[in-house]
Write an enzyme that holds these catalytic residues in place. Sequence first.
Site, short mmCIF file in Angstrom:
data_model
loop_
_atom_site.label_atom_id
_atom_site.label_comp_id
_atom_site.label_asym_id
_atom_site.label_seq_id
_atom_site.Cartn_x
_atom_site.Cartn_y
_atom_site.Cartn_z
N PHE A 150 0.71 -1.37 -0.09
CA PHE A 150 0.03 0.03 -0.08
C PHE A 150 0.76 1.30 -0.01
O PHE A 150 0.23 2.38 0.19
CB PHE A 150 -0.99 0.05 1.41
CG PHE A 150 -1.87 -1.20 1.32
CD1 PHE A 150 -3.25 -0.86 0.53
CD2 PHE A 150 -1.78 -2.34 1.90
CE1 PHE A 150 -4.22 -1.90 0.28
CE2 PHE A 150 -2.54 -3.29 1.75
CZ PHE A 150 -3.77 -3.03 1.03
N CYS A 258 -0.29 3.24 -10.67
CA CYS A 258 -1.12 2.27 -10.03
C CYS A 258 -2.64 2.53 -10.18
O CYS A 258 -3.45 1.68 -10.75
CB CYS A 258 -0.92 2.14 -8.25
SG CYS A 258 0.60 1.52 -8.05
N1 NAD Z 1 4.95 1.72 -7.43
C1 NAD Z 1 4.04 1.86 -6.48
O1 NAD Z 1 3.64 2.78 -6.16
C2 NAD Z 1 3.05 0.67 -5.86
C3 NAD Z 1 2.43 0.68 -4.77
C4 NAD Z 1 1.73 -0.17 -4.46
C5 NAD Z 1 1.87 -1.75 -5.09
N2 NAD Z 1 2.43 -1.47 -6.29
C6 NAD Z 1 2.51 -2.77 -7.18
O2 NAD Z 1 3.67 -3.52 -6.85
C7 NAD Z 1 4.28 -4.22 -7.95
C8 NAD Z 1 5.67 -3.70 -8.54
O3 NAD Z 1 5.51 -2.38 -8.87
P1 NAD Z 1 6.67 -1.23 -9.00
O4 NAD Z 1 6.04 0.08 -9.37
O5 NAD Z 1 7.71 -1.50 -7.94
O6 NAD Z 1 7.10 -1.90 -10.28
P2 NAD Z 1 8.49 -1.58 -11.28
O7 NAD Z 1 7.96 -1.48 -12.61
O8 NAD Z 1 9.15 -0.32 -10.56
O9 NAD Z 1 9.41 -2.58 -10.94
C9 NAD Z 1 9.43 -3.95 -11.10
C10 NAD Z 1 10.90 -4.80 -11.26
O10 NAD Z 1 10.55 -6.16 -11.65
C11 NAD Z 1 11.76 -6.50 -12.53
N3 NAD Z 1 11.43 -7.75 -12.73
C12 NAD Z 1 10.35 -8.16 -14.01
N4 NAD Z 1 10.58 -9.36 -14.16
C13 NAD Z 1 11.30 -10.11 -13.37
C14 NAD Z 1 11.87 -11.33 -13.10
N5 NAD Z 1 11.44 -12.18 -14.05
N6 NAD Z 1 12.66 -11.52 -12.24
C15 NAD Z 1 13.25 -10.52 -11.58
N7 NAD Z 1 12.79 -9.26 -11.75
C16 NAD Z 1 11.98 -8.91 -12.47
C17 NAD Z 1 11.77 -5.34 -13.28
O11 NAD Z 1 13.02 -5.28 -14.07
C18 NAD Z 1 11.61 -4.20 -12.51
O12 NAD Z 1 12.78 -3.81 -11.77
C19 NAD Z 1 2.96 -3.97 -9.12
O13 NAD Z 1 2.25 -5.08 -8.89
C20 NAD Z 1 2.37 -2.66 -8.65
O14 NAD Z 1 1.07 -2.58 -9.00
C21 NAD Z 1 3.19 -0.72 -6.78
#
Ligand code: NAD
Length: 429
Positions: A150, A258
């Site tokens: 969150f 998000c």
């Molecule tokens: N960004 C936010 O504010 C936020 C807040 C709450 C929930 N979320 C959720 O959390 C999740 C991640 O969001 P984020 O913003 O951190 O994403 P992001 O795109 O910033 O990071 C995702 C990372 O995963 C890596 N990745 C992809 N495939 C991979 C694999 N097979 N093995 C290892 N690494 C791999 C990518 O290289 C990238 O660095 C999403 O589901 C998002 O909806 C995000």
Amino acid sequence: MKITCIGTGFVGVVTTAVLAKLGNKVIGLDIDEDKIAKLKEGVVPFFEPGLSELLINTQKSGNLTFTTDYHLAVPDSDVVMIMVGTPSAPDGSADLRFVESVAESIAPHLKENAVVVIKSTVPPGTNKHIRDLIGSKTTKVFHLASVPEFLKEGTAVEDTLHPDRVVIGVEDEFSKEVLTKLHEPLTSNILVMNPESAQMTKYAANNYLATRITFINQIADLCEYNGADIEEVIKGIGADRRIGPGYWYPGLGYGGSCFPKDVKEIAAYAKKVGEPDSLFIKINALNEARVSRKLEQFKKETGTFSNKTVAVLGLSFKKNTNDTRVAPSLAVIPWLISQGATVRATDPQAVDEAKALLPKEVVYAKDAYAAATNSDIIILLVEWDDYTNLDLSRLAKLMKANPVFIDTRNQYEPKTVINAGFKYIGVGR
Ligand SMILES: NC(=O)c1ccc[n+]([C@@H]2O[C@H](COP(=O)([O-])OP(=O)(O)OC[C@H]3O[C@@H](n4cnc5c(N)ncnc54)[C@H](O)[C@@H]3O)[C@@H](O)[C@H]2O)c1
């Protein structure tokens, strides 16, 4: 506890650093080699207040390391957390391909009784699919849980260290004990439920907040027909304890990494399960039409954007982040250029990220005053602190005759801006 966090994006870097600060031995893994090389040197690959210091300190303490190698990262870990991206597929549904790929990669390396946690935002029902996927590639006993995230970009460290609540979705006592123990140092407000409820809680929270933004935009639009000021209306409704004074953002609609995708995903889910009248289908449509609707309205109020120089303040999707995913600037600036305007843009942190996505004609300025010099119109898109205490008289003097101030975040009192020599255009006032 030994923990592996897979995916070192916005959520991953913050989570690894916070869990390491609590004294756990944490390994962050990503397939992006450049990102991991930076993290190993203590460099956060994006802007997030307070994160750099935390990352450096936890690495120095020996509690936090990074790798790209699943063979090294997974075998010793008690808890393996999946926090890779879950973008929307073309039909709006959650694209689970990164989560699936991680599930396949970790499966052969899991130790007996490892707890695998899905932190990525995924639709209810995903756990069964991921359990089958991992189960097809290992004979070890493993547990699968859901602990949705969150945090908010811009205050992510604080949100993770002091969360409003931690939601733990589990189906067995062992996972419940392990995950409760892991999160206890962060909050006493730990809510244990089944994985589907945990995943639904995450979608419900984001869809509620997106609906709240859409709701206040609908009221703001009506205010413009009758002389009501949306900011006064917000004070009036916010005083009602059932409604509350916080989280009202009339403007160009919601953006970021998000809300847009989480609304699309729940709308697609509703359609899939046979609920075609879902509110979220409409919320998504209203938000997608919002920027164009407001731009056409600004055009009517200013006359034309053709041959005008427009200073755009703020390129990220909100303040205190350099994340430009679904940022208003990415829709507003190409539209201004299509109208024949010259754009001078600025942002305290997101210029490099925006440059890669915006038309090459955009000129970048070091601050608001430089952007405004010889401009006709200012458009404030993001309420960075740098832009909410501007010296308006100084700005007006730097600009061409009859300057216009378009305040898409209602950060200024209209009278103050008018007294400084501008025509003022806000939202819903
Ligand atoms: N960004 C936010 O504010 C936020 C807040 C709450 C929930 N979320 C959720 O959390 C999740 C991640 O969001 P984020 O913003 O951190 O994403 P992001 O795109 O910033 O990071 C995702 C990372 O995963 C890596 N990745 C992809 N495939 C991979 C694999 N097979 N093995 C290892 N690494 C791999 C990518 O290289 C990238 O660095 C999403 O589901 C998002 O909806 C995000």
